[in-house]
Design an enzyme around this catalytic site. Structure first.
Site, mmCIF file in Angstrom:
data_model
loop_
_atom_site.group_PDB
_atom_site.id
_atom_site.type_symbol
_atom_site.label_atom_id
_atom_site.label_comp_id
_atom_site.label_asym_id
_atom_site.label_seq_id
_atom_site.Cartn_x
_atom_site.Cartn_y
_atom_site.Cartn_z
ATOM 1 N N ARG A 1 0.809 -1.203 0.000
ATOM 2 C CA ARG A 1 0.000 0.000 0.000
ATOM 3 C C ARG A 1 0.854 1.271 0.000
ATOM 4 O O ARG A 1 0.723 2.129 -0.863
ATOM 5 C CB ARG A 1 -0.890 -0.019 1.247
ATOM 6 C CG ARG A 1 -1.893 1.081 1.312
ATOM 7 C CD ARG A 1 -2.564 1.014 2.662
ATOM 8 N NE ARG A 1 -2.907 -0.364 2.990
ATOM 9 C CZ ARG A 1 -4.146 -0.825 3.036
ATOM 10 N NH1 ARG A 1 -5.148 -0.027 2.819
ATOM 11 N NH2 ARG A 1 -4.384 -2.073 3.337
ATOM 12 N N THR A 2 1.749 1.368 0.969
ATOM 13 C CA THR A 2 2.555 2.589 1.073
ATOM 14 C C THR A 2 3.491 2.740 -0.125
ATOM 15 O O THR A 2 3.645 3.823 -0.674
ATOM 16 C CB THR A 2 3.370 2.574 2.379
ATOM 17 O OG1 THR A 2 2.482 2.338 3.466
ATOM 18 C CG2 THR A 2 4.093 3.874 2.592
ATOM 19 N N LYS B 1 21.846 -10.217 0.185
ATOM 20 C CA LYS B 1 23.219 -10.750 0.135
ATOM 21 C C LYS B 1 24.069 -10.215 1.278
ATOM 22 O O LYS B 1 25.242 -10.540 1.389
ATOM 23 C CB LYS B 1 23.882 -10.372 -1.196
ATOM 24 C CG LYS B 1 23.174 -10.951 -2.407
ATOM 25 C CD LYS B 1 23.788 -10.416 -3.685
ATOM 26 C CE LYS B 1 22.913 -10.772 -4.878
ATOM 27 N NZ LYS B 1 23.289 -10.022 -6.066
ATOM 28 N N ARG C 1 11.312 2.583 4.132
ATOM 29 C CA ARG C 1 10.553 1.813 5.119
ATOM 30 C C ARG C 1 11.539 0.822 5.711
ATOM 31 O O ARG C 1 12.211 0.092 4.963
ATOM 32 C CB ARG C 1 9.403 1.102 4.404
ATOM 33 C CG ARG C 1 8.838 -0.126 5.115
ATOM 34 C CD ARG C 1 8.081 0.218 6.365
ATOM 35 N NE ARG C 1 6.966 1.109 6.164
ATOM 36 C CZ ARG C 1 5.693 0.687 6.013
ATOM 37 N NH1 ARG C 1 5.418 -0.589 6.042
ATOM 38 N NH2 ARG C 1 4.728 1.557 5.868
ATOM 39 N N HIS D 1 5.602 7.301 11.258
ATOM 40 C CA HIS D 1 5.120 7.126 9.891
ATOM 41 C C HIS D 1 4.425 8.430 9.514
ATOM 42 O O HIS D 1 3.203 8.502 9.462
ATOM 43 C CB HIS D 1 4.141 5.937 9.857
ATOM 44 C CG HIS D 1 3.828 5.446 8.479
ATOM 45 N ND1 HIS D 1 4.296 6.059 7.340
ATOM 46 C CD2 HIS D 1 3.089 4.394 8.056
ATOM 47 C CE1 HIS D 1 3.851 5.387 6.279
ATOM 48 N NE2 HIS D 1 3.116 4.381 6.682
#
Lengths: 211, 308
Positions: free
Chosen positions: B54-55, B82, B104, B132
């Site tokens: 969504r974000t 990695k 994020r 947020h």
């Protein structure tokens, strides 16, 4: 257009804090209330003549001061023809080519008459025509809104110094200026008074900001 | 520099500037051509260490509507898998000329750390249990659209405050804008520092509801819960779930919000989620406008208009 000039004069003032005050003293009114009234009445008649009665025109003002001018023209046309003319506002902030040169500008309001602009003759209205870049941005913005049959340009003052191949169809007053002068339009609706002021010649050191 | 790391960094004027800009940009969504050339030539990277469709999609759409180039960089299947560190990833993005990075990350403070390594604007798209800010902005935007003014608005935030970055950002931003916030949660799901937050706290939802204009239901973040924070899901639902009966206690104009993803039957029942009071889908739409506004204000000009 005016937003641009304002931003420039702000930058100018920052560079030399005392100038702002000087300007208001030195600025000379080249057009005053009644002359602006007459100029707009003449433009309204010219629009009607050129568009053969103005049957399918839409007047779109470029914020800030183009919008009240578009409204006034619509009222004048209404008075003459006794028919209402759709008018609105076309914000060009997001289409400017100089966005990266100054802090992000506040986004203005775009109000398009409910019938849209497809197939109509759009008359863009601005207070001052200078480099022509605002008009170019307005043409881009229009492109995203629809496909007018034709686009014309009305401006209260044409001060010259074009940087693009753009010319006004309707001009209130041609005002030959030096690049070092400032042109400020004030209107009743936004500033409480109708006037076109020609500011003082700037010192050479701050000339670059004019561009 | 110019970043959006915390909702608390925004002054009242700056927050209103973002909301006003978003409002103008929202009007564009109704047009046939939804795209501007504003950020042409700018590169925006979505750097997502946690999954969030969504974000990420919201940021991507916002950047694309303004003609920016968008690179999606998710931890899965990338050099991060990695073993590359955040710093090396940041330097790589810097070398690629990223103008804006929406990050994020599962660790609180990751966005702030990133902002010390790169020249571009950093947008915090959720860091651990910290903040947020764009979610708070879109929540506040939705409240303003529905309720008019934020001044004096009584907002209740319900649920897993402990693990919620949304709650913290909302409390800070709502406080800045003059709303009164009450947190409602079981004592086990409140952070220790909650006493220092600019809001009041209650453990009983039913008593608070009649005095609420807006109720934000938080997601119960089961994936972050390593301990038992409440006896059972049934008990949580009974005490803190929003159902038809509880909605009836709200006054007629009050709204129910949820940041998503929603677990129907957990925080809210399907009946409430589908009612006209629920703003869940509006919030998603508003999210794009708000993120466009933030990207425009951070990247649109020669210098940032917010978050300096």
């Amino acid at each position: 257009m005016c937003a641009q000039k304002r931003a420039e004069s702000d930058a100018h003032t920052n560079a030399d804090g005392s100038r702002n005050q000087d300007r208001s003293h030195d600025a000379r009114a080249v057009l005053e209330g009644p002359e602006i009234h007459r100029a707009l009445t003449r433009i309204a008649h010219e629009i009607l003549e050129r568009t053969k009665g103005g049957g399918d025109i839409t007047l779109l003002g470029i914020p800030t001061r183009g919008v009240p001018l578009a409204k006034r023209l619509a009222e004048r046309i209404h008075r003459v023809e006794e028919r209402s003319v759709p008018w609105g506002a076309l914000d060009i902030t997001m289409y400017r080519d100089d966005l990266h040169l100054a802090p992000a500008r506040a986004v203005g309001r775009t109000e398009i008459p409910s019938d849209g602009i497809d197939g109509s003759i759009v008359v863009l209205v601005d207070d001052v025509l200078f480099s022509g870049r605002s008009v170019r941005a307005a043409l881009d913005a229009l492109n995203d809104l629809g496909r007018p049959r034709a686009v014309q340009l009305a401006t209260l003052v044409d001060r010259g110094h074009r940087q693009l191949p753009i010319r006004a169809d309707y001009v209130g007053k041609n005002l030959p200026t030096s690049l070092r002068e400032t042109v400020t339009v004030t209107l009743e609706e936004t500033d409480g008074e109708d006037a076109v002021l020609l500011g003082p010649t700037r010192s050479r050191s701050s000339q670059g900001e004019d561009q | 520099m110019r970043h959006l790391l915390s909702a608390g960094d925004l002054s009242r004027d700056e927050a209103n500037h973002v909301l006003d800009t978003a409002q103008e940009l929202a009007r564009i969504s109704g047009r046939s051509v939804k795209k501007f050339p504003t950020l042409r030539g700018r590169t925006v990277v979505n750097l997502f260490y946690e999954d969030s469709t969504r974000t990420r999609t919201s940021f991507e759409l916002a950047a694309k509507r303004m003609s920016a180039d968008v690179i999606n960089f998710s931890a899965k299947g990338s050099s991060v898998a990695k073993g590359e560190s955040l710093k090396d990833t940041a330097l790589t993005l810097q070398a690629m000329g990223a103008d804006g990075i929406a990050i994020r990350h599962g660790a609180s403070g990751a966005a702030h750390r990133l902002s010390t390594w790169v020249d571009g604007a950093v947008l915090n798209a959720g860091d651990g249990t910290h903040e947020h800010p764009t979610q708070a902005l879109l929540d506040v935007f939705t409240m303003r659209e529905r309720m008019g003014s934020l001044e004096g608005l009584r907002v209740t935030i319900v649920g897993d405050v402990l693990h919620s970055r949304v709650a913290r950002s909302n409390v800070l931003l709502l406080h800045t804008l003059g709303a009164e916030v009450t947190l409602v949660a079981p004592p086990t799901l409140l952070p220790v520092s909650v006493g220092t937050w600019p809001c009041s706290v209650s453990y009983e939802l039913d008593g608070v509801l009649p005095h609420s204009d807006v109720v934000i239901m938080l997601r119960v973040q089961a994936e972050r819960m390593q301990d038992a924070f409440f006896p059972s899901a049934r008990e949580y639902i009974r005490r803190y779930g929003m159902d038809g009966e509880r909605v009836a206690k709200l006054h007629d104009d009050a709204i129910v919000m949820h940041p998503g993803p929603m677990v129907r039957g957990m925080e809210v029942t399907a009946e409430v989620a589908d009612s006209p009071r629920s703003t869940v889908t509006e919030q998603v739409t508003n999210g794009v406008s708000v993120r466009m506004a933030v990207l425009y204000l951070l990247l649109g000009g020669s210098e940032s208009a917010i978050g300096n």
